[in-house]
Design a protein around this motif. Sequence first.
Motif, PDB file in Angstrom:
ATOM      1  N   SER A 168       0.844  -1.186   0.000  1.00 11.52           N
ATOM      2  CA  SER A 168       0.000   0.000   0.000  1.00 11.52           C
ATOM      3  C   SER A 168       0.881   1.237   0.000  1.00 11.52           C
ATOM      4  O   SER A 168       2.021   1.211   0.469  1.00 11.52           O
ATOM      5  CB  SER A 168      -0.944   0.019   1.204  1.00 11.52           C
ATOM      6  OG  SER A 168      -0.227   0.126   2.417  1.00 11.52           O
ATOM      7  N   ASP A 173      -8.201   2.223  -1.277  1.00  9.10           N
ATOM      8  CA  ASP A 173      -7.455   1.976  -0.038  1.00  9.10           C
ATOM      9  C   ASP A 173      -5.954   2.186  -0.232  1.00  9.10           C
ATOM     10  O   ASP A 173      -5.181   1.983   0.711  1.00  9.10           O
ATOM     11  CB  ASP A 173      -7.646   0.528   0.432  1.00  9.10           C
ATOM     12  CG  ASP A 173      -9.104   0.152   0.574  1.00  9.10           C
ATOM     13  OD1 ASP A 173      -9.884   0.996   1.047  1.00  9.10           O
ATOM     14  OD2 ASP A 173      -9.461  -0.985   0.221  1.00  9.10           O
ATOM     15  N   SER A 207       3.726   0.569   2.582  1.00  9.45           N
ATOM     16  CA  SER A 207       3.869  -0.614   3.434  1.00  9.45           C
ATOM     17  C   SER A 207       4.129  -1.838   2.581  1.00  9.45           C
ATOM     18  O   SER A 207       3.584  -1.962   1.477  1.00  9.45           O
ATOM     19  CB  SER A 207       2.585  -0.812   4.244  1.00  9.45           C
ATOM     20  OG  SER A 207       2.565  -2.096   4.845  1.00  9.45           O
ATOM     21  N   SER A 243       3.164  -4.804   3.420  1.00 11.79           N
ATOM     22  CA  SER A 243       2.010  -5.699   3.522  1.00 11.79           C
ATOM     23  C   SER A 243       0.767  -4.900   3.863  1.00 11.79           C
ATOM     24  O   SER A 243       0.625  -4.409   4.975  1.00 11.79           O
ATOM     25  CB  SER A 243       2.219  -6.782   4.572  1.00 11.79           C
ATOM     26  OG  SER A 243       1.038  -7.571   4.644  1.00 11.79           O
ATOM     27  N   ALA A 244      -0.102  -4.764   2.897  1.00  9.90           N
ATOM     28  CA  ALA A 244      -1.324  -3.985   3.120  1.00  9.90           C
ATOM     29  C   ALA A 244      -2.372  -4.805   3.846  1.00  9.90           C
ATOM     30  O   ALA A 244      -2.992  -4.351   4.796  1.00  9.90           O
ATOM     31  CB  ALA A 244      -1.886  -3.480   1.799  1.00  9.90           C
ATOM     32  N   ARG A 277       0.577   7.237   6.525  1.00 10.54           N
ATOM     33  CA  ARG A 277      -0.662   7.795   5.981  1.00 10.54           C
ATOM     34  C   ARG A 277      -1.400   6.737   5.180  1.00 10.54           C
ATOM     35  O   ARG A 277      -1.991   7.021   4.150  1.00 10.54           O
ATOM     36  CB  ARG A 277      -0.318   9.004   5.104  1.00 10.54           C
ATOM     37  CG  ARG A 277       0.346  10.124   5.903  1.00 10.54           C
ATOM     38  CD  ARG A 277       0.651  11.311   5.030  1.00 10.54           C
ATOM     39  NE  ARG A 277       1.673  10.993   4.059  1.00 10.54           N
ATOM     40  CZ  ARG A 277       1.794  11.601   2.877  1.00 10.54           C
ATOM     41  NH1 ARG A 277       0.964  12.555   2.529  1.00 10.54           N
ATOM     42  NH2 ARG A 277       2.749  11.255   2.050  1.00 10.54           N
ATOM     43  N   LEU A 278      -1.376   5.511   5.690  1.00  8.74           N
ATOM     44  CA  LEU A 278      -1.896   4.376   4.939  1.00  8.74           C
ATOM     45  C   LEU A 278      -3.248   3.919   5.480  1.00  8.74           C
ATOM     46  O   LEU A 278      -3.436   3.813   6.683  1.00  8.74           O
ATOM     47  CB  LEU A 278      -0.899   3.225   5.010  1.00  8.74           C
ATOM     48  CG  LEU A 278       0.497   3.555   4.469  1.00  8.74           C
ATOM     49  CD1 LEU A 278       1.472   2.437   4.794  1.00  8.74           C
ATOM     50  CD2 LEU A 278       0.424   3.805   2.965  1.00  8.74           C
ATOM     51  N   LYS A 279      -4.139   3.613   4.562  1.00 11.28           N
ATOM     52  CA  LYS A 279      -5.432   3.075   4.984  1.00 11.28           C
ATOM     53  C   LYS A 279      -5.310   1.610   5.373  1.00 11.28           C
ATOM     54  O   LYS A 279      -6.109   1.102   6.149  1.00 11.28           O
ATOM     55  CB  LYS A 279      -6.442   3.232   3.856  1.00 11.28           C
ATOM     56  CG  LYS A 279      -6.766   4.691   3.557  1.00 11.28           C
ATOM     57  CD  LYS A 279      -7.908   4.792   2.575  1.00 11.28           C
ATOM     58  CE  LYS A 279      -8.179   6.237   2.221  1.00 11.28           C
ATOM     59  NZ  LYS A 279      -9.251   6.343   1.214  1.00 11.28           N
ATOM     60  N   LYS A 280      -4.359   0.923   4.775  1.00 12.06           N
ATOM     61  CA  LYS A 280      -4.169  -0.495   5.080  1.00 12.06           C
ATOM     62  C   LYS A 280      -2.689  -0.764   5.309  1.00 12.06           C
ATOM     63  O   LYS A 280      -1.856  -0.414   4.471  1.00 12.06           O
ATOM     64  CB  LYS A 280      -4.703  -1.372   3.932  1.00 12.06           C
ATOM     65  CG  LYS A 280      -6.219  -1.337   3.823  1.00 12.06           C
ATOM     66  CD  LYS A 280      -6.692  -1.870   2.503  1.00 12.06           C
ATOM     67  CE  LYS A 280      -6.863  -3.374   2.505  1.00 12.06           C
ATOM     68  NZ  LYS A 280      -7.508  -3.808   1.213  1.00 12.06           N
ATOM     69  N   ASP A 281      -2.382  -1.405   6.396  1.00 19.34           N
ATOM     70  CA  ASP A 281      -0.982  -1.659   6.743  1.00 19.34           C
ATOM     71  C   ASP A 281      -0.943  -2.784   7.767  1.00 19.34           C
ATOM     72  O   ASP A 281      -1.088  -2.553   8.954  1.00 19.34           O
ATOM     73  CB  ASP A 281      -0.366  -0.377   7.316  1.00 19.34           C
ATOM     74  CG  ASP A 281       1.093  -0.573   7.729  1.00 19.34           C
ATOM     75  OD1 ASP A 281       1.763  -1.436   7.141  1.00 19.34           O
ATOM     76  OD2 ASP A 281       1.533   0.134   8.651  1.00 19.34           O
TER      77      ASP A 281
END
Lengths: 481, 481
Positions: free
Chosen positions: A358, A392, A431, A433-434, B191-195
Motif C-alpha cells: 500500500s 485503499d 507498506s 504488507s497492506a 498515511r496508509l489506509k491499510k498496513d
Amino acid sequence: MTSPLLHAPTADLLDRFASLVGPAYAVTDHAALAPYLKESRGLYHGTTPMLLKPGSAQEVAAILKLASETGTPIVPQGGNTGHVAGGVPREAGGDLMLSVERLTRIEDVDPVGNTLVCGAGCILADIQSRAEAAGRLFPLSLGSEGSARIGGLLSTNAGGTAVLAYGNMRQLCLGLEVVLPTGEIWNGLRRLKKDNTGYDLRDLFIGAEGTLGVITAAVLKLFPRPRGHQVAFAGLGSVADALALFERAADHAGPALTGFELMPRIGVEFTSRHIPGVRDPMASVHPWYALIDLSTADSAEGAQALMAEILEEGHAAGLVRNAVVAANAAQAKALWHMRESMSPAQKPEGGSIKHDLSVPVAAIPAFMAAADAAVLQAIPGARICAFGHMGDGNIHYNISQPVGADTAAFLARWREINAIVHAIALDLGGSISAEHGIGQLKRDELAEVRGGIEITLMRRIKDAFDPAGIMNPGKLLAQRL
Amino acid sequence: MTSPLLHAPTADLLDRFASLVGPAYAVTDHAALAPYLKESRGLYHGTTPMLLKPGSAQEVAAILKLASETGTPIVPQGGNTGHVAGGVPREAGGDLMLSVERLTRIEDVDPVGNTLVCGAGCILADIQSRAEAAGRLFPLSLGSEGSARIGGLLSTNAGGTAVLAYGNMRQLCLGLEVVLPTGEIWNGLRRLKKDNTGYDLRDLFIGAEGTLGVITAAVLKLFPRPRGHQVAFAGLGSVADALALFERAADHAGPALTGFELMPRIGVEFTSRHIPGVRDPMASVHPWYALIDLSTADSAEGAQALMAEILEEGHAAGLVRNAVVAANAAQAKALWHMRESMSPAQKPEGGSIKHDLSVPVAAIPAFMAAADAAVLQAIPGARICAFGHMGDGNIHYNISQPVGADTAAFLARWREINAIVHAIALDLGGSISAEHGIGQLKRDELAEVRGGIEITLMRRIKDAFDPAGIMNPGKLLAQRL
C-alpha cells in the motif's frame, strides 16, 4: 531439555495433548493432515506430529497451558487461506497444530445493536448468510470467503473488497475472547460501540497472526442492508485518470462508495482467456479499468442516479472513455468475479511474483510508474498485472513471467524483485504488507524495513504475553534464540 | 534513592530538566502553573515543582530519557479538558508536568489521500478549520473543541458527537509519532489506509492516557464535506420510543445518520433556565427528546427529503409526538448548543454526580429503568438528567441533587452512587467509561470490575514499555509498589 522449542514432542507428550481433546480430535494420519499443511502458494512445506481440534475455549486453554509448561510450539490455524505462511507449521517439524474449525457456534444476533457473537471457527460466508437472515449486512468480503474462518480473518486483520466503506476486520470487531499462551482465558466479548477502559487489548490480538494467543470467539459489527446497489465497469486511459475518477466518485458518493477497484488491460485479457464465464464486457479496448461499487441506504433509484452522475461527470472530464453499468445482480456479480479472478488467472500464464503493498492513495500513479520501469529493467518482457483496492491505496502488484521464460528461474528472483518494488513503495511512505500480513514470507524483510524500536516494542509485547515462546513461533517475529 | 518515585526531584535535577527546554519553557511560577493544575470538575488538586514545554519530539525525548534515568514521574498534558484527572499531577506532589502545547505544526494536508499530519499540541478547532480550508471535514466534535489538543484527544480516545458515523479518535487516526519512556522516538506517522505489518502499536498508544509514552504528532483522517446537513429535534414519549426511532433512522439513513442524541425533559428545562440563548424549541412538553443529525454527500435537498421521511415514518408509527427541523445552520447550531449545554446547565442546580457509561444500544431502555429506580431509592428526590449519544449506547447518566439538599453531603455519595449505577450497566454487558477514560477517577474501580487477567495484561504492557514507571504513574493503573 535446554532448548525445548527445538525438539519435537515425545510420543508420551503427544498422548497428553491428545487426551485434552479426545482421540477423535487429535489427528496424526498423514492423509488427513495434508490439507492443513498445504500453503496457498506452495512456497512453504511444513510438517507436524499432530493436529488438535479443540471443541471449546476451555480445551484450547488446556492445550496452551500444557504447551507453555512443556515448551511445545503451537501453530493455530483458521481456514488455511492465508498468503504468507502464517498458519502452517514450520519446515523443521515439531510444531503442534491447533485448528479452530470446531468453534462454529453463532451465539447471538442482535439486529438492534447490530452485533453478532460467534466462534472463531465460523466460515465467513456463513456469517454473511446469518447476518442476511437477520436483515443485516456483514460487509467483509473476499475471494476465499467460502473457506476463510473468523479467527484467521481476525488474526490477519483481513481486508477484501469492502474496506473502503466499512473498514478491515479490525473495524468490524467489537470484542474478543482470547486464550493466552499461559492458558488463561480473556473474556473481552463486549458488544459496546464505546468503551474507554484501559489499553486496547482487542486491537493487539487482531493482526497478531496467532503469536500472542488464540482467538476463540468474537463480537462482530453488523450494518443495515443497503437498498440500492450499483456496479459499473469503466474504461480509462491511465492510472492518473483512475485516481482522478476515484476522487470524484468519493466526493459525490461519500460513504456510499463501497468499492473502487483498479484493473489493467492485461488482467482483463488473462481472465477472459482462462476463467470460465468471464468475458470482456466492452467492445473497445482500454489500458486501465475501474470497477465502481455503490451501496445506498435509500433506494435502487438513488444508487442508479448516483452512478449515472459519477460516470457522466467522469465522461465530461475526459476520464471515462467507455462504461458499462450492471443491469442486475447477476451482471454485478460477473463484474466482481472478473476482479476476483485477477490473481487465479495469472496461474496458467506461468510463474507470478506477487506483492501486497500500500501507498498513500495520491501516490499510486507515481508508484506504478516507478515500479513498472524498475521491474521491466530487471526482467525485460515481464508482464505486470497490477490491480487492487485503489481507494485503499492497496495494490496487488503482481508480475507474470515473460512469455516462454523458465518458470523456476523467474520465481527464483521473487525476493530480488520484492526488494526492488518494496523500496519504491517505502520511499513513498508505503507498506510491504497492506492486507495479507507478515507470516514467514515477509518476516525477515519486516525486521529490515522497520526501524529497530518498532521491532523492539513488538518483541517486548511478545515476551510479556508469551514468556515460553510457544505461540506460532517464527511467524511475524523471528524466533527468539 | 531506594524508591525514587516517592521523592520530589531535587533543585539540581530540576535545573537539568529546565536546561533541556530552556528557561523560558520551564515554568515554576505558582500563578502560571495554576491553570495546568486545575482539573475540570474540581475533584482533584495536584501540585508540581515544574512544568516543561518542549518544542520538539527531540526535546520530549531528552526529558523522558532523563526522567527514566532518574526515576522522575512525568505527567503529560494536552488541553487539560479531561474529566477523569488523567492529565493533572497527583496530590502528593513531585510529578513533573510536560505540556505538548508548543507542538502545533500542521505539516501536511492531503485532500486526495484525505490525511492531515499535525503536532500533538494542535487544538481541535484549528484542525477542523484547516480541514475545511482544504475542502475537507475532520469530523471529531465535542464541547471543549476550542481548547482540547490532539495529543490529549488521542490519549483518551475521545468521542463526542459524530462517533455514530465517523468513529472515535481511534478510528480517525492513521499514524502516530510517540516518544517512549526510555527516550526513543517511534516514527509511526504512516498515511496508509491499510498496513498489516505486525502488532498494532498505534492503537496501544491511543487511549493509554499517557502511561506508555508521549504522543508528539499524528496523521489524522479527513473526509469529503457533506453537501446536505439537517438537524431535527423530536419530542418523544419514552426511552423505548427513542430506541425505536433510532432504529428506523439508522435503517433509512445508513451512514448519513451522523448523530442521534437523547435528552430528558429536565435537561431541556435546565438549559432553558440557565444557559443564555437556549430556549425550548417546542410549545408542547415531552418526557424525552431526540436530536437527529443527518449529513448527506449529495445535496441539501437529499438531506431534507431523508429527514422528512424519518420524521414522517416516526410520526406514523406513534413515536414522534412533535418535531422541529432546523431551517438553517444557525438553528441547527442552536439545537446542538442545547445538547452540549446539558452538563454545564446542571451546575446552577447544585451538586451533580456524573457517569459516562455505555451499554449495548438495545439495552438502553432496560438500563434507564433499572438505574432510575435504584438511584431514586438511594436518594429520594434526586433529579436524574440522563442524556447522551444514544446511537453509540453511551449515556451520560448525571444526577442533580434534590432541591434544597446539602451539596457536600450529596457529593459525598459519589462513589456509592457510581457503584450502584455501574453495577446495573455491567450486568447488561456495559462499560464504566464510554469515552472519558479512567485516569485517577475510575482507576481503582476498573481494577475491581475487570477480571484479573485483563489488568494483568495491561500491567505487563506497562512494565514492558515503561520499566522505570515514570509515565503518568497512578493513572489508569495503580502505581506499582
